[in-house]
Design a protein around this motif. Structure first.
Motif, PDB file in Angstrom:
ATOM      1  N   LEU A   1       0.829  -1.205   0.000  1.00  0.00           N
ATOM      2  CA  LEU A   1       0.000   0.000   0.000  1.00  0.00           C
ATOM      3  C   LEU A   1       0.869   1.263   0.000  1.00  0.00           C
ATOM      4  N   SER A   2       2.005   1.200   0.680  1.00  0.00           N
ATOM      5  CA  SER A   2       2.912   2.347   0.710  1.00  0.00           C
ATOM      6  C   SER A   2       3.397   2.676  -0.689  1.00  0.00           C
ATOM      7  N   LYS A   3       3.647   1.641  -1.496  1.00  0.00           N
ATOM      8  CA  LYS A   3       4.105   1.859  -2.874  1.00  0.00           C
ATOM      9  C   LYS A   3       2.971   2.382  -3.753  1.00  0.00           C
ATOM     10  N   ILE A   4       1.764   1.835  -3.507  1.00  0.00           N
ATOM     11  CA  ILE A   4       0.619   2.245  -4.315  1.00  0.00           C
ATOM     12  C   ILE A   4       0.232   3.691  -4.076  1.00  0.00           C
ATOM     13  N   PHE A   5       0.274   4.106  -2.823  1.00  0.00           N
ATOM     14  CA  PHE A   5      -0.220   5.444  -2.476  1.00  0.00           C
ATOM     15  C   PHE A   5       0.878   6.485  -2.295  1.00  0.00           C
ATOM     16  N   GLU A   6       2.087   6.136  -2.699  1.00  0.00           N
ATOM     17  CA  GLU A   6       3.183   7.100  -2.528  1.00  0.00           C
ATOM     18  C   GLU A   6       3.041   8.285  -3.494  1.00  0.00           C
TER      19      GLU A   6
END
Length: 344
Positions: free
Chosen positions: A339-344
């Protein structure tokens, strides 16, 4: 003099015209309320759209919702579901169900949830809002001015495809050995749907892969909840490989590296079950007396057709298919790096 006067008025008003035009095309937001989440799919993300009539209406009955918010809300769990956790990660409130759009206007700042429990990419029985229809409804909200271009530009779409299409396929009497052909049709339509959401203006589209269906209590019940069905799980792997392929195709077609992304729900579930993080891995907290799908049902005399565990925290699965809130919490922790990569 007339020419000078006109020039003066033009010079005076032009800056204001520029300001107005710029403001109309600006997508800057205040510190709060910018990001929006638009949710499509099925019961893994539905937070209250399903009607209260029909076989799946049990999500509106006790004991659903006993952990949160201590009463049924239409969620297929004892508490929160995946969309709630994704919203939490985005630091916004869960988007309002489409069903309640007229009663919670202030909540539109967080987006909208169009998902309906029991639906799929294709029609799955009595449900009219398959994925295509959900997107139709979303498009109408845009055309009616409920959501602007700026809203979409700062938004994320979450699409949950959790296996209802395959359940309908099997219950319709189709042979399992022909499932690859059906799977290809499913992927073709899913690709069309994902691209359409993006074409409507949504910046990022995230689609869940398929969780290990062969491990759900509905399937594991035949082994007294001691093992998963490997044949079904192999088909799940095939589905997920094809899903990864269409996501890559969409990225190439849109010439983007982060417009479309898949969320590895399968990996999250599998790691939890394999590591035996719960005392009761495959056994559901709420189990039907005669089959795995009677949670929340009563007979004509009001007698419960299910038995309920004493503490949902000890169980990964809530009912025949869906995780408990504790189960979703564990899955959410496993998904956080992605999720951190998706919403960065």
């Amino acid at each position: 003099m007339k020419g000078s006067k006109c020039f003066f008025l033009y010079a005076f008003f032009l800056p204001f015209v520029i300001i107005i035009v710029s403001a109309a095309h600006s997508c800057e937001y205040p510190k709060q309320g910018g990001k929006k989440l638009f949710v499509f799919g099925d019961s893994f993300v539905d937070n209250g759209n399903l009607g209260k009539i029909g076989k799946l209406a049990r999500s509106w009955t006790y004991p659903y919702g006993i952990t949160f918010p201590h009463h049924p809300t239409g969620r297929f769990s004892d508490g929160r579901v995946l969309s709630d956790f994704i919203a939490s990660f985005m630091r916004i409130r869960s988007p309002i169900p489409y069903k309640y759009r007229k009663f919670g206007f202030q909540l539109l700042r967080y987006g909208m949830n169009f998902a309906v429990g029991g639906t799929g990419v294709f029609d799955t029985g009595d449900f009219q809002r398959n994925l295509t229809v959900q997107i139709d409804v979303f498009e109408r909200q845009i055309k009616n001015g409920i959501f602007s271009r700026c809203d979409l530009d700062s938004s994320i779409a979450l699409v949950a495809v959790s296996g209802n299409d395959y359940g309908t396929y099997q219950s319709s009497g189709h042979p399992f050995n022909e499932i690859s052909t059906f799977m290809n049709s499913l992927m073709s339509q899913l690709k069309v749907d994902l691209k359409r959401i993006h074409d409507l203006g949504v910046r990022k589209v995230v689609v869940t892969n398929l969780h290990p269906l062969g491990c759900t209590p509905m399937i594991a019940r035949v082994s007294n909840y001691s093992s998963c069905n490997s044949t079904i799980n192999l088909a799940v792997q095939q589905h997920n490989q094809k899903l990864d392929a269409i996501v890559k195709e969409l990225l190439i077609e849109t010439r983007s590296y982060d417009t479309f992304m898949s969320l590895d729900v399968h990996g999250a579930f599998w790691s939890i079950l394999a590591q035996e993080k719960f005392k009761n891995g495959l056994k559901p907290c709420c189990e039907g007396n005669t089959n795995a799908i009677n949670c929340g049902e009563v007979d004509d005399k009001g007698v419960k057709l299910y038995k309920l565990c004493s503490d949902p925290q000890d169980y990964f699965y809530w009912d025949s298919v869906h995780p408990t809130q504790a189960g979703w919490t564990a899955a959410y922790q496993a998904l956080k790096p992605s999720l951190s990569k998706i919403f960065e």
